[in-house]
Structure formats: structure tokens, C-alpha cells
Scaffold this motif. Structure first.
Motif, mmCIF file in Angstrom:
data_model
loop_
_atom_site.group_PDB
_atom_site.id
_atom_site.type_symbol
_atom_site.label_atom_id
_atom_site.label_comp_id
_atom_site.label_asym_id
_atom_site.label_seq_id
_atom_site.Cartn_x
_atom_site.Cartn_y
_atom_site.Cartn_z
ATOM 1 N N GLY A 12 28.736 72.005 -12.699
ATOM 2 C CA GLY A 12 28.717 71.037 -11.603
ATOM 3 C C GLY A 12 27.498 70.149 -11.728
ATOM 4 N N TYR A 13 27.710 68.838 -11.772
ATOM 5 C CA TYR A 13 26.605 67.906 -12.004
ATOM 6 C C TYR A 13 26.367 66.964 -10.826
ATOM 7 C CZ TYR A 13 30.724 65.128 -13.249
ATOM 8 O OH TYR A 13 31.954 64.516 -13.222
ATOM 9 N N GLY A 14 27.232 67.054 -9.783
ATOM 10 C CA GLY A 14 27.102 66.174 -8.631
ATOM 11 C C GLY A 14 27.070 66.957 -7.332
ATOM 12 N N SER A 15 28.040 66.706 -6.469
ATOM 13 C CA SER A 15 28.055 67.381 -5.169
ATOM 14 C C SER A 15 28.208 68.893 -5.306
ATOM 15 C CB SER A 15 29.173 66.823 -4.288
ATOM 16 O OG SER A 15 30.434 67.014 -4.895
ATOM 17 N N LEU A 16 28.789 69.358 -6.418
ATOM 18 C CA LEU A 16 28.980 70.798 -6.601
ATOM 19 C C LEU A 16 27.672 71.548 -6.820
ATOM 20 C CD1 LEU A 16 32.211 70.864 -8.810
ATOM 21 C CD2 LEU A 16 32.008 71.364 -6.369
ATOM 22 N N ILE A 17 26.580 70.822 -6.990
ATOM 23 C CA ILE A 17 25.279 71.482 -7.047
ATOM 24 C C ILE A 17 24.955 72.114 -5.697
ATOM 25 C CG2 ILE A 17 22.788 71.107 -7.373
ATOM 26 C CD1 ILE A 17 23.496 68.831 -9.295
ATOM 27 N N ARG A 19 25.602 74.245 -2.403
ATOM 28 C CA ARG A 19 26.409 75.434 -2.131
ATOM 29 C C ARG A 19 27.571 75.142 -1.194
ATOM 30 N NH1 ARG A 19 23.817 80.712 0.651
ATOM 31 N NH2 ARG A 19 23.619 79.222 2.350
ATOM 32 N N ALA A 20 27.334 74.424 -0.086
ATOM 33 C CA ALA A 20 28.397 74.159 0.878
ATOM 34 C C ALA A 20 29.559 73.409 0.235
ATOM 35 C CB ALA A 20 27.847 73.370 2.066
ATOM 36 N N SER A 21 29.258 72.507 -0.672
ATOM 37 C CA SER A 21 30.316 71.757 -1.362
ATOM 38 C C SER A 21 31.107 72.656 -2.296
ATOM 39 C CB SER A 21 29.712 70.592 -2.141
ATOM 40 O OG SER A 21 29.115 69.657 -1.282
ATOM 41 N N ARG A 22 30.410 73.553 -2.992
ATOM 42 C CA ARG A 22 31.111 74.463 -3.911
ATOM 43 C C ARG A 22 32.060 75.376 -3.168
ATOM 44 N NH1 ARG A 22 26.000 75.343 -5.741
ATOM 45 N NH2 ARG A 22 25.946 77.462 -4.904
ATOM 46 N N VAL A 23 31.552 76.019 -2.120
ATOM 47 C CA VAL A 23 32.358 77.051 -1.457
ATOM 48 C C VAL A 23 33.501 76.444 -0.653
ATOM 49 C CG1 VAL A 23 30.435 78.667 -1.388
ATOM 50 C CG2 VAL A 23 30.869 77.191 0.583
ATOM 51 N N SER A 24 33.453 75.147 -0.384
ATOM 52 C CA SER A 24 34.581 74.523 0.308
ATOM 53 C C SER A 24 35.826 74.514 -0.571
ATOM 54 C CB SER A 24 34.228 73.089 0.731
ATOM 55 O OG SER A 24 34.055 72.257 -0.404
ATOM 56 N N THR A 25 35.620 74.560 -1.888
ATOM 57 C CA THR A 25 36.742 74.607 -2.833
ATOM 58 C C THR A 25 36.923 75.991 -3.431
ATOM 59 O OG1 THR A 25 36.392 72.278 -3.403
ATOM 60 C CG2 THR A 25 37.686 73.585 -4.943
ATOM 61 N N ASN A 71 21.056 67.847 -16.089
ATOM 62 C CA ASN A 71 20.942 69.144 -15.417
ATOM 63 C C ASN A 71 22.025 69.286 -14.354
ATOM 64 O OD1 ASN A 71 19.963 67.542 -13.305
ATOM 65 N ND2 ASN A 71 18.098 68.723 -13.005
ATOM 66 N N GLY A 72 22.172 70.498 -13.869
ATOM 67 C CA GLY A 72 23.192 70.795 -12.870
ATOM 68 C C GLY A 72 23.268 72.296 -12.674
ATOM 69 N N VAL A 73 24.431 72.787 -12.308
ATOM 70 C CA VAL A 73 24.611 74.225 -12.116
ATOM 71 C C VAL A 73 25.880 74.683 -12.803
ATOM 72 C CG1 VAL A 73 23.412 74.190 -9.883
ATOM 73 C CG2 VAL A 73 25.916 73.984 -9.939
ATOM 74 N N VAL A 74 25.911 75.965 -13.143
ATOM 75 C CA VAL A 74 27.155 76.575 -13.608
ATOM 76 C C VAL A 74 27.486 77.734 -12.680
ATOM 77 C CG1 VAL A 74 26.924 75.900 -16.024
ATOM 78 C CG2 VAL A 74 25.967 78.069 -15.274
ATOM 79 N N TYR A 75 28.771 77.899 -12.418
ATOM 80 C CA TYR A 75 29.215 79.000 -11.573
ATOM 81 C C TYR A 75 30.578 79.476 -12.057
ATOM 82 C CZ TYR A 75 31.816 75.254 -9.190
ATOM 83 O OH TYR A 75 32.632 74.178 -8.909
ATOM 84 N N GLN A 76 30.811 80.763 -11.842
ATOM 85 C CA GLN A 76 32.006 81.396 -12.377
ATOM 86 C C GLN A 76 33.188 81.211 -11.435
ATOM 87 O OE1 GLN A 76 31.339 85.419 -13.561
ATOM 88 N NE2 GLN A 76 33.301 85.629 -14.603
ATOM 89 N N ILE A 140 23.705 64.870 -0.202
ATOM 90 C CA ILE A 140 24.367 66.133 -0.548
ATOM 91 C C ILE A 140 23.878 66.621 -1.911
ATOM 92 C CG2 ILE A 140 26.580 67.151 -1.251
ATOM 93 C CD1 ILE A 140 27.908 65.405 0.914
ATOM 94 N N VAL A 141 23.847 65.717 -2.879
ATOM 95 C CA VAL A 141 23.435 66.099 -4.229
ATOM 96 C C VAL A 141 21.967 66.511 -4.266
ATOM 97 C CG1 VAL A 141 23.243 65.321 -6.617
ATOM 98 C CG2 VAL A 141 25.175 64.557 -5.215
ATOM 99 N N MET A 142 21.111 65.719 -3.613
ATOM 100 C CA MET A 142 19.677 66.029 -3.611
ATOM 101 C C MET A 142 19.392 67.333 -2.864
ATOM 102 S SD MET A 142 17.952 63.561 -5.224
ATOM 103 C CE MET A 142 16.321 63.394 -4.500
ATOM 104 N N THR A 143 20.109 67.562 -1.758
ATOM 105 C CA THR A 143 19.940 68.815 -1.026
ATOM 106 C C THR A 143 20.321 70.000 -1.906
ATOM 107 O OG1 THR A 143 20.334 67.758 1.120
ATOM 108 C CG2 THR A 143 20.683 70.137 0.992
ATOM 109 N N GLY A 144 21.389 69.846 -2.676
ATOM 110 C CA GLY A 144 21.789 70.902 -3.601
ATOM 111 C C GLY A 144 20.724 71.177 -4.645
#
Length: 214
Positions: A12-17, A19-25, A71-76, A140-144
Motif C-alpha cells: 500500500g503506497y497511498g491511503s492504504l498506509i 490503518r482505518a483505510s486498510r481495515v475498511s476493505t 515507501n509504504g506498507v505491506v500487509y497480508q 489520510i495518507v500523511m496520518t497513516g
């Protein structure tokens, strides 16, 4: 994607960084690890298709670029969750990342079965008057990114938030401050002052958040 893969990770390189955005999906995607990925360029160039009528923002997109690092995040995710992402993101290209391109900020190494993917922009378009960057999405992205620094000391030490700004292309004067109650931005965005300080330092001539209502 091969459904037999046991360890499927999304980059995830944008809003998915955030947490709230990730878990919504993907409700199980609470934990995400900060990473740096070689060969991917992130920029403000993701827009709705031209035949979609109406005003809409420009979002963060990403493309393969061997000269870039992002940079960004990875999640399973499970195979079923990944299939849901692919169905939802039909306007993107699913790109597999070789594990050697992914560097974890905390030094961990992926398991041999790990497979990484990101969703790439098919046709990049930079911001314009009809498709500006909007501050609510930037927040959203900066907060992440700030969440990652709070959760991972090595990400903070490496300047994860600053890297996110530097490693994003196509920042543009086509940028609007759509925050709720901008004179009291902290009421809607608790880290507004910190976000504004960083972005004003990088973009002193055109960052709209440097003054309320701009």
C-alpha cells in the motif's frame, strides 16, 4: 493470483498506509509493516477514467520505474481478500513485486512463500483544475505515515513521513484545501499542525493548507 499461495502481501503506497483505510476493505489488516520498494514510482497522477462525468480529485498512483524508490506498507491478505481487491480495482494493473525489491524498515525478511503485489496506474494523468489534489486525502495518507513512525521506532528514525513526501512526484499548485472547519483543522485532523508544517516546508509557494480557507 495463484490461490495456492500461502503468504500474499499487498504493498500500500497511498491511503492504504492508514490503518482505518486498510481495515475498511480488509478487516484483518490491522498490522502493516513499513517498507521501501525499489522500482516503483508514486505520484499524483491517478484519476477517474475520462468518460466519467463530474469533478473528481487526483489520487496517488504508482507505476513501475527502475530509477525510483517508494515507501509504504505491506500487509497480508487471504486469497479471497486479494480477489476482492482485484474485483474492486478493475481500473488498475496487478503487478507482482520480487521480494528482493522490498526492504523492511525494521530489518525483517519475508518468508520464502511471501508474494508481494501492488496495484499500478494504467494511464497516469497529472493534476489539473478539474482533477486537483485535495487536502482531505493528503491528510489520510500523511496520518497513516505518522502511524507508522509511532508504531515502528526505526521508521521514525529513518524519517518515514519525510520520505513519503520526497518519494512522491507530481505535487502541483492544482491543490485545494477541503478540510472541514479549516480555522480549527485540528478538530477534524488531530495532526493537522504537524502535517501543515511538513508540507509548508516542502511546498512554501503553493501548499494551500498554509492558510485557512485557501
Amino acid at each position: 493470483v495463484d490461490a495456492t499461495k500461502r503468504d500474499i502481501f499487498i504493498f500500500g503506497y497511498g491511503s492504504l498506509i492508514e490503518r482505518a483505510s486498510r481495515v475498511s476493505t480488509a478487516p484483518e489488516a490491522v498490522v502493516a509493516f513499513p517498507v521501501s520498494v525499489r522500482g516503483v514510482r508514486r505520484g499524483w497522477f491517478d484519476q477517474m477514467p475520462p468518460d466519467d462525468a463530474g469533478w473528481s480529485p487526483t489520487y496517488l498512483g504508482a507505476v513501475e520505474d527502475e530509477t525510483a524508490t517508494t515507501n509504504g506498507v505491506v500487509y497480508q491478505v487471504s486469497a479471497a481478500e486479494f480477489a476482492a481487491y482485484e474485483e474492486r480495482d478493475t481500473g488498475y494493473l496487478t503487478v507482482e513485486l520480487k521480494p528482493e525489491r522490498v526492504t523492511f524498515y525494521d530489518g525483517r525478511r519475508p518468508t520464502p512463500d511471501a508474494t508481494f503485489y501492488f496495484f499500478a496506474t494504467k494511464t497516469p494523468h497529472p493534476p489539473n483544475d478539474d482533477h486537483p489534489i485535495v487536502q482531505s486525502y493528503v491528510d489520510i495518507v500523511m496520518t497513516g505515515a505518522m502511524e507508522q513512525e509511532a508504531n515502528y521506532p526505526l521508521a521514525k528514525e529513518a524519517g518515514f513521513v519525510e520520505a513519503l513526501v520526497r518519494e512522491t512526484t507530481d505535487w502541483s499548485p492544482h491543490w485545494v484545501n477541503d478540510r472541514v472547519h479549516p480555522y480549527r483543522a485540528f478538530a477534524a485532523v488531530p495532526q493537522a499542525s504537524e502535517i501543515d508544517a511538513i508540507l509548508t516546508r516542502h511546498f512554501p509557494t503553493f501548499y494551500p493548507g498554509r492558510r485557512p480557507g485557501s
